[in-house]
Scaffold this active site. Structure first.
Site, PDB file in Angstrom:
ATOM      1  N   HIS A   1     -12.343 -91.573  -7.927  1.00 38.48           N
ATOM      2  CA  HIS A   1     -13.612 -91.898  -8.423  1.00 38.48           C
ATOM      3  C   HIS A   1     -14.410 -90.626  -8.960  1.00 38.48           C
ATOM      4  CE1 HIS A   1     -14.566 -96.042  -7.528  1.00 38.48           C
ATOM      5  NE2 HIS A   1     -13.738 -95.698  -6.546  1.00 38.48           N
TER       6      HIS A   1
ATOM      7  N   GLU B   1     -16.768 -90.063 -10.899  1.00 41.36           N
ATOM      8  CA  GLU B   1     -18.232 -90.221 -10.801  1.00 41.36           C
ATOM      9  C   GLU B   1     -18.731 -90.149  -9.460  1.00 41.36           C
ATOM     10  OE1 GLU B   1     -16.821 -94.213  -9.574  1.00 41.36           O
ATOM     11  OE2 GLU B   1     -16.129 -92.569 -10.755  1.00 41.36           O
TER      12      GLU B   1
ATOM     13  N   CYS C   1     -10.931 -97.005 -11.161  1.00 44.15           N
ATOM     14  CA  CYS C   1     -10.626 -97.931 -10.015  1.00 44.15           C
ATOM     15  C   CYS C   1     -10.497 -99.291 -10.661  1.00 44.15           C
ATOM     16  CB  CYS C   1     -11.744 -97.809  -8.964  1.00 44.15           C
ATOM     17  SG  CYS C   1     -11.348 -98.529  -7.265  1.00 44.15           S
TER      18      CYS C   1
END
Length: 223
Positions: A193, A195, A85
């Protein structure tokens, strides 16, 4: 293996990155943007957020922070760097990845899970996925439209640098691009994302394989 998780003013995904690293059974440590060295680290994770409030444009002010020169040298040495991002935006701003990130075509902030297609699974970041496998990562951005010229796109294609594409493009990215790598294959940037995709209870654990692939690839070369 030990990851450096960079922290800029306005970073808000650093804890997610830290936890994703620990879940991959490696060490991680936060590194402040004012540091000038990455000695002692084996990989770098640049998290999402709004570094320096996204003033000027996303990633622009972070690109001249003291730590970025160390990131450039780290990448030059062939060590793994992942930017997600805002981290992807920073990597394009400092020239480690081609292209740029623009405002979403809708001019709205997009926050939801998105299906992605694994375009290239022969990388240090995607080698635990299957070719054309569909994975689900959250997206959360207002400036996620990946822009490049046709010539740049042709080079990305020729070098197999495109690793992820959106199934349903949420932001107008050129040819649905969601994630790319550099020519050497050790620097990766993406808007979605991974994560935030490591716990089934949160809706998807598709991101676990990406971090584990990074760790496995490093261990194959260094252990």
């Amino acid at each position: 293996m030990k990851f450096a998780v960079l922290k800029f003013p306005g970073s808000n995904c650093d804890r997610d990155m830290y936890n994703a690293a620990l879940k991959s059974d490696v060490e991680a440590e936060y590194v402040d943007y004012r540091n000038t060295s990455l000695d002692g680290f084996d990989g770098v994770l640049i998290p999402g957020g709004f570094s320096f409030g996204d003033y000027l444009r996303s990633g622009a002010m972070a690109s001249v922070a003291p730590i970025t020169e160390a990131v450039k040298q780290f990448a030059k040495e062939g060590k793994p760097v992942l930017g997600v991002c805002n981290g992807f935006q920073i990597l394009t701003e400092i020239g480690l990845l081609p292209g740029a990130l623009l405002h979403n075509d809708s001019h709205l902030f997009v926050s939801r899970n998105e299906s992605l297609r694994v375009v290239n699974h022969n990388t240090a970041f995607t080698n635990l996925y299957n070719e054309d496998e569909t994975v689900v990562y959250p997206v959360a951005h207002g400036e996620g439209h990946y822009y490049c010229t046709q010539d740049m796109y042709d080079r990305l294609e020729a070098n197999n640098q495109i690793i992820l594409k959106y199934v349903n493009n949420p932001n107008g990215s050129f040819n649905d691009i969601a994630g790319i790598i550099n020519e050497q294959g050790n620097v990766c940037g993406m808007m979605p994302h991974p994560e935030r995709a490591i716990e089934p209870i949160l809706g998807t654990d598709s991101g676990v394989k990406l971090f584990q692939a990074m760790v496995n690839s490093w261990r194959e070369q260094n252990v």
